[in-house]
Design an enzyme around this catalytic site. Structure first.
Site, mmCIF file in Angstrom:
data_model
loop_
_atom_site.group_PDB
_atom_site.id
_atom_site.type_symbol
_atom_site.label_atom_id
_atom_site.label_comp_id
_atom_site.label_asym_id
_atom_site.label_seq_id
_atom_site.Cartn_x
_atom_site.Cartn_y
_atom_site.Cartn_z
ATOM 1 N N LYS A 11 9.345 -25.476 37.084
ATOM 2 C CA LYS A 11 7.881 -25.508 36.968
ATOM 3 C C LYS A 11 7.388 -26.670 36.090
ATOM 4 C CE LYS A 11 7.151 -20.520 37.739
ATOM 5 N NZ LYS A 11 6.531 -19.292 37.180
ATOM 6 N N TYR A 51 1.734 -18.824 46.068
ATOM 7 C CA TYR A 51 1.637 -17.627 45.225
ATOM 8 C C TYR A 51 0.619 -16.621 45.769
ATOM 9 C CZ TYR A 51 4.700 -18.728 41.222
ATOM 10 O OH TYR A 51 5.785 -18.944 40.394
ATOM 11 N N PHE A 59 -4.174 -13.280 36.583
ATOM 12 C CA PHE A 59 -3.655 -14.584 36.149
ATOM 13 C C PHE A 59 -3.566 -15.614 37.286
ATOM 14 C CE2 PHE A 59 -0.049 -11.708 36.972
ATOM 15 C CZ PHE A 59 0.622 -12.405 37.970
ATOM 16 N N ARG A 87 18.106 -14.784 39.636
ATOM 17 C CA ARG A 87 17.185 -13.990 38.803
ATOM 18 C C ARG A 87 17.826 -13.690 37.444
ATOM 19 N NH1 ARG A 87 11.829 -13.480 40.417
ATOM 20 N NH2 ARG A 87 11.823 -11.868 38.811
ATOM 21 N N THR A 93 10.541 -12.338 33.251
ATOM 22 C CA THR A 93 9.319 -13.132 33.413
ATOM 23 C C THR A 93 8.743 -13.552 32.062
ATOM 24 O OG1 THR A 93 8.866 -11.792 35.378
ATOM 25 C CG2 THR A 93 7.046 -13.128 34.528
ATOM 26 N N ARG A 104 14.782 -18.746 30.766
ATOM 27 C CA ARG A 104 13.482 -18.439 30.167
ATOM 28 C C ARG A 104 13.602 -18.185 28.666
ATOM 29 N NH1 ARG A 104 11.240 -15.059 35.408
ATOM 30 N NH2 ARG A 104 9.897 -16.695 36.255
ATOM 31 N N ASN A 114 6.649 -20.416 32.293
ATOM 32 C CA ASN A 114 7.984 -19.859 32.056
ATOM 33 C C ASN A 114 9.093 -20.600 32.799
ATOM 34 O OD1 ASN A 114 7.357 -18.957 34.572
ATOM 35 N ND2 ASN A 114 7.538 -16.766 34.119
ATOM 36 N N HIS A 117 10.734 -20.547 38.841
ATOM 37 C CA HIS A 117 10.465 -19.504 39.840
ATOM 38 C C HIS A 117 11.760 -19.246 40.585
ATOM 39 C CE1 HIS A 117 8.951 -17.341 43.327
ATOM 40 N NE2 HIS A 117 9.751 -18.128 44.035
ATOM 41 N N GLU A 128 9.922 -18.706 51.535
ATOM 42 C CA GLU A 128 9.681 -19.754 50.536
ATOM 43 C C GLU A 128 10.461 -21.021 50.878
ATOM 44 O OE1 GLU A 128 8.741 -16.493 47.025
ATOM 45 O OE2 GLU A 128 10.520 -17.741 46.825
#
Ligand code: CDP
Ligand code: MG
Length: 140
Positions: A11, A51, A59, A87, A93, A104, A114, A117, A128
């Site tokens: 990100k 998203y 948010f 993950r 998150t 993270r 964070n 993704h 995706e």
């Protein structure tokens, strides 16, 4: 165990701080292989489409602004149980809940900014990957 593919984004908070290599090393150290990769700068509309499952969340607007605020690195990661493994390497998150050693925990600035993704299920991964890459760009 099955060889699987998942979709990852490094990100804007992470590309801004020049953390692309440090994050990719975490993936590779966990046995995930980068089989497609590109650095792009999303528009807010493109971030919003990506998203869209979160469109009703409070948010969402801030998230789309953030995702369009600087370049991202979109990648396809391949490995045994790649979706769950990614993950795990990403961490929770909210970085204050993320386990030590996760991306993270080490790099995220906040619950919004964070650093990464990662797809959360096979259907999401397929959708995706197809949003960002053509079949010709998945090079193994
Ligand atoms: O990214 P992950 O799958 O862990 O979390 P999510 O629940 O699917 O949320 C997507 C993204 O929205 C998060 O990674 C955060 O960037 C952002 N978010 C936020 O800004 N504030 C929250 N309370 C929850 C998520
Ligand atoms: Mg998610």
């Amino acid at each position: 165990m099955a060889l699987e593919r998942t979709f990852s984004i490094i990100k804007p908070d992470a590309t801004r701080r020049n953390l692309t290599g440090a994050i990719v090393k975490k993936f590779e150290d966990a046995g995930l292989r980068v089989v497609a990769s590109k650095r792009i700068h999303l528009s807010k509309a493109q971030a919003g489409e990506f998203y869209k499952v979160h469109a009703e969340r409070p948010f969402y607007d801030e998230l789309c602004e953030f995702m369009a605020s600087a370049p991202i690195v979109a990648q396809v990661l391949e490995g045994e149980n790649a979706i769950a493994k990614n993950r795990e390497v990403m961490g929770a998150t909210n970085p204050s809940d993320a386990a030590a050693g996760t991306i993270r925990a080490e790099f995220a600035e906040s619950v919004g900014e964070n650093s990464v993704h990662g797809s959360d299920a096979p259907e999401a991964a397929a959708e995706e990957i197809a949003y960002f890459f053509s079949g010709l760009e998945l090079v193994g």
